[in-house]
Design a protein around this motif. Sequence first.
Motif, PDB file in Angstrom:
ATOM      1  N   GLY A 176       0.940  -1.069   0.028  1.00  0.00           N
ATOM      2  CA  GLY A 176      -0.083  -0.085  -0.082  1.00  0.00           C
ATOM      3  C   GLY A 176       0.766   1.377  -0.061  1.00  0.00           C
ATOM      4  O   GLY A 176       1.995   1.253  -0.016  1.00  0.00           O
ATOM      5  N   TRP A 177       0.198   2.118  -0.200  1.00  0.00           N
ATOM      6  CA  TRP A 177       0.839   3.628   0.069  1.00  0.00           C
ATOM      7  C   TRP A 177       1.450   4.119   1.473  1.00  0.00           C
ATOM      8  O   TRP A 177       0.420   4.098   2.139  1.00  0.00           O
ATOM      9  N   VAL A 178       2.389   4.379   1.525  1.00  0.00           N
ATOM     10  CA  VAL A 178       3.064   4.787   2.766  1.00  0.00           C
ATOM     11  C   VAL A 178       3.040   6.410   2.873  1.00  0.00           C
ATOM     12  O   VAL A 178       3.314   7.151   3.738  1.00  0.00           O
ATOM     13  N   ALA A 179       3.053   7.073   1.653  1.00  0.00           N
ATOM     14  CA  ALA A 179       2.861   8.413   1.441  1.00  0.00           C
ATOM     15  C   ALA A 179       2.517   8.586  -0.140  1.00  0.00           C
ATOM     16  O   ALA A 179       2.392   7.554  -1.056  1.00  0.00           O
ATOM     17  N   PRO A 180       1.864   9.612  -0.527  1.00  0.00           N
ATOM     18  CA  PRO A 180       1.484  10.077  -1.902  1.00  0.00           C
ATOM     19  C   PRO A 180       2.591   9.619  -2.632  1.00  0.00           C
ATOM     20  O   PRO A 180       3.677  10.164  -2.562  1.00  0.00           O
ATOM     21  N   ASN A 181       2.495   8.997  -3.681  1.00  0.00           N
ATOM     22  CA  ASN A 181       3.391   8.681  -4.846  1.00  0.00           C
ATOM     23  C   ASN A 181       4.498   7.433  -4.477  1.00  0.00           C
ATOM     24  O   ASN A 181       5.289   7.342  -5.097  1.00  0.00           O
ATOM     25  N   ILE A 182       4.440   7.034  -3.378  1.00  0.00           N
ATOM     26  CA  ILE A 182       5.248   5.983  -2.793  1.00  0.00           C
ATOM     27  C   ILE A 182       4.616   4.765  -2.086  1.00  0.00           C
ATOM     28  O   ILE A 182       3.745   4.714  -1.067  1.00  0.00           O
ATOM     29  N   TYR A 183       5.059   3.604  -2.847  1.00  0.00           N
ATOM     30  CA  TYR A 183       4.171   2.513  -2.545  1.00  0.00           C
ATOM     31  C   TYR A 183       4.859   1.174  -2.155  1.00  0.00           C
ATOM     32  O   TYR A 183       6.178   1.027  -2.789  1.00  0.00           O
ATOM     33  N   TYR A 184       4.583   0.538  -1.028  1.00  0.00           N
ATOM     34  CA  TYR A 184       5.391  -0.692  -0.377  1.00  0.00           C
ATOM     35  C   TYR A 184       4.781  -1.757  -0.961  1.00  0.00           C
ATOM     36  O   TYR A 184       3.408  -2.052  -0.962  1.00  0.00           O
ATOM     37  N   LEU A 185       5.523  -2.693  -1.371  1.00  0.00           N
ATOM     38  CA  LEU A 185       5.027  -4.124  -1.898  1.00  0.00           C
ATOM     39  C   LEU A 185       4.657  -5.079  -0.829  1.00  0.00           C
ATOM     40  O   LEU A 185       3.945  -5.979  -1.201  1.00  0.00           O
ATOM     41  N   GLY A 186       4.688  -4.584   0.269  1.00  0.00           N
ATOM     42  CA  GLY A 186       4.230  -5.731   1.496  1.00  0.00           C
ATOM     43  C   GLY A 186       5.358  -6.866   1.696  1.00  0.00           C
ATOM     44  O   GLY A 186       6.417  -6.626   1.156  1.00  0.00           O
ATOM     45  N   TYR A 187       4.675  -7.793   2.375  1.00  0.00           N
ATOM     46  CA  TYR A 187       5.626  -8.859   2.878  1.00  0.00           C
ATOM     47  C   TYR A 187       6.191  -9.421   1.488  1.00  0.00           C
ATOM     48  O   TYR A 187       7.522  -9.919   1.351  1.00  0.00           O
ATOM     49  N   ALA A 188       5.326  -9.693   0.400  1.00  0.00           N
ATOM     50  CA  ALA A 188       5.735 -10.016  -0.944  1.00  0.00           C
ATOM     51  C   ALA A 188       4.611  -9.369  -1.672  1.00  0.00           C
ATOM     52  O   ALA A 188       3.359  -9.410  -1.262  1.00  0.00           O
ATOM     53  N   GLY A 189       4.794  -9.185  -3.018  1.00  0.00           N
ATOM     54  CA  GLY A 189       3.721  -8.677  -3.859  1.00  0.00           C
ATOM     55  C   GLY A 189       4.067  -8.541  -5.009  1.00  0.00           C
ATOM     56  O   GLY A 189       5.398  -8.530  -5.589  1.00  0.00           O
ATOM     57  N   ILE A 190       3.004  -8.219  -6.010  1.00  0.00           N
ATOM     58  CA  ILE A 190       3.367  -8.133  -7.549  1.00  0.00           C
ATOM     59  C   ILE A 190       2.598  -7.215  -7.920  1.00  0.00           C
ATOM     60  O   ILE A 190       1.363  -7.226  -7.696  1.00  0.00           O
TER      61      ILE A 190
END
Length: 582
Positions: free
Chosen positions: A98-112
Amino acid sequence: MKVAVEGCCHGELDKIYESISYLENKDGVKVDLLLCCGDFQAVRNEGDMKCMAVPAKYRQMQTFYKYYSGEKKAPVLTIFIGGNHEASNHLQELPYGGWVAPNIYYLGYAGIIRFKGVRIGGLSGIYKSHDYKKGHFEFPPYSPDTLRSVYHIRNIDVFKLKQVKMPIDIFLTHDWPRGIYHYGDTNDLLRKKKFLRQEVESGVLGSPAAAELLEHLQPSFWFSAHLHVKFAALMQHEVDLHDPQDFLTSFLSHQAKNNAAPKVTKFLSLDKCLPYRDFLQIVEVPDRPGSSELLEFDPEWLAILKATDSLQKPCRNFWNPPLNNGLHTRWDFSASEEAMMEVVSDLNGELCISENFSLTVPAYDPSHPQPNAPPAYSTNPQTTELCATLGLTDIYILAGQSYGEEGATGAIEEEEDADSTGSVEEPSEYPTDTSNLSSSYNPDEITIEDEWVEEENEEVGFTEGKGTDAVVPDSGAGSQESDRDSSLQRDMVKRLVLPPPGAKLEMRAPLRTPLHLTLPPPSTSFSQGSSEEECDLMPARVPKRSSGEATKSSTGHTGGTPQIKRRNQSIYTATEDEESES
């Protein structure tokens, strides 16, 4: 498209974006995407710093809070994974990303996810054998043990990624896949990092789990960090005749009397963000014309998340993935076309990821510092919305429920000795007697971040040698430490009441914006050397930092041989970090 790849971020967002801007102006290019390979340090306030596994004197606010609060906005779309120096209480709110800030995205434990048609995947954390088969049981406030185990990767996430069948373009990990050093200039690596020699020669440097994923996913690009060194490699994958697709390709190429091009992965690891260090590189990645310009969910990955949801257990007990051995009714959780269509239907046909970022805790206020603020934790509305839409379980809430049942004592008795890096007797999915070495054990406790005396000077912006902050193509076309290493609960999820996001917080309105695998030795055609891996890139020096860093001359070092610093003399003291380095 032009992709800027960055090694260890360590919270230096301002300097990273400044470097990208400099390179864009210098070379007349436009960067479409920034990928950060861990140690991002998404620290929102003083409480978050207490959830980061570094000694207290090195807990610094850095600049992420400015992007979290809305004071600044990331000038380029940024995607990152977690490493081993993170505000873990923050990232745990977003187990599926999810987004941690506008325009900055975290992929999570694992993600695609997908961007411009390019599939980008990642796995957060680092490998440790003694935590690998456990669930995500950690929950703040952390004990000294869980403060570290929280960022150790788990086999449940690797199992999910091994269900992926469709091609991956880019994959991110913090630590390296084990054995990747055979496919690049190993001698140059050992010249830069002499203390890695024993691990390289014994074949235990890196993550066996990442090596397993490299074998399975075979992405076009694989980016890593962690060891604070630039290293490029080119790995040619062997054709798997047990894979119908590979067999068909091989058969058709033989029939056509023309050898089909084998799958190749271009590996690149970069340094940390410091002056005159190779921490940033622009890579040319083919995009797919006509694809969305926005960040998108990946239907195959979401279908896998739905299929494996019931497998998640937030406990310390070891979990073994289901196998085709007659003991499990199901072992294949790959996504069928029907399952992917169901996901698209769940999303009402809209795959674009909503820009639904909102603050969940107050941001740091330099004018009103609160050094004694306790760590804050709450559910995140992004995770709540995604779970409700797809019928997923918020494993952060599950962990909180489990934590509450055990009692919030913060004290955990570990089976391992305090200095253990993984016991030989521990069960492992990698059937060798070297799994205990996968944590990169170093008997002298040498730190990766500060292994040479010279690095202490570089930390404050001083250097005696020559190097580059970033490497970019010569032409307009781009190219291409610390720690190294139940159903009942599910029914009770709704009973767990965490502080709602934004409850009693005086802040602005929520922000919204538009088996142990050792890789086979390389063939002679991929011998050591960097000319092919680097794609003839020309270095470009980025101006030295000018944001007020102090400079000082080198002390305590004479001659040409670097002096090794022991951990209890540098960053990670023996009492503050019991895990071995690198």
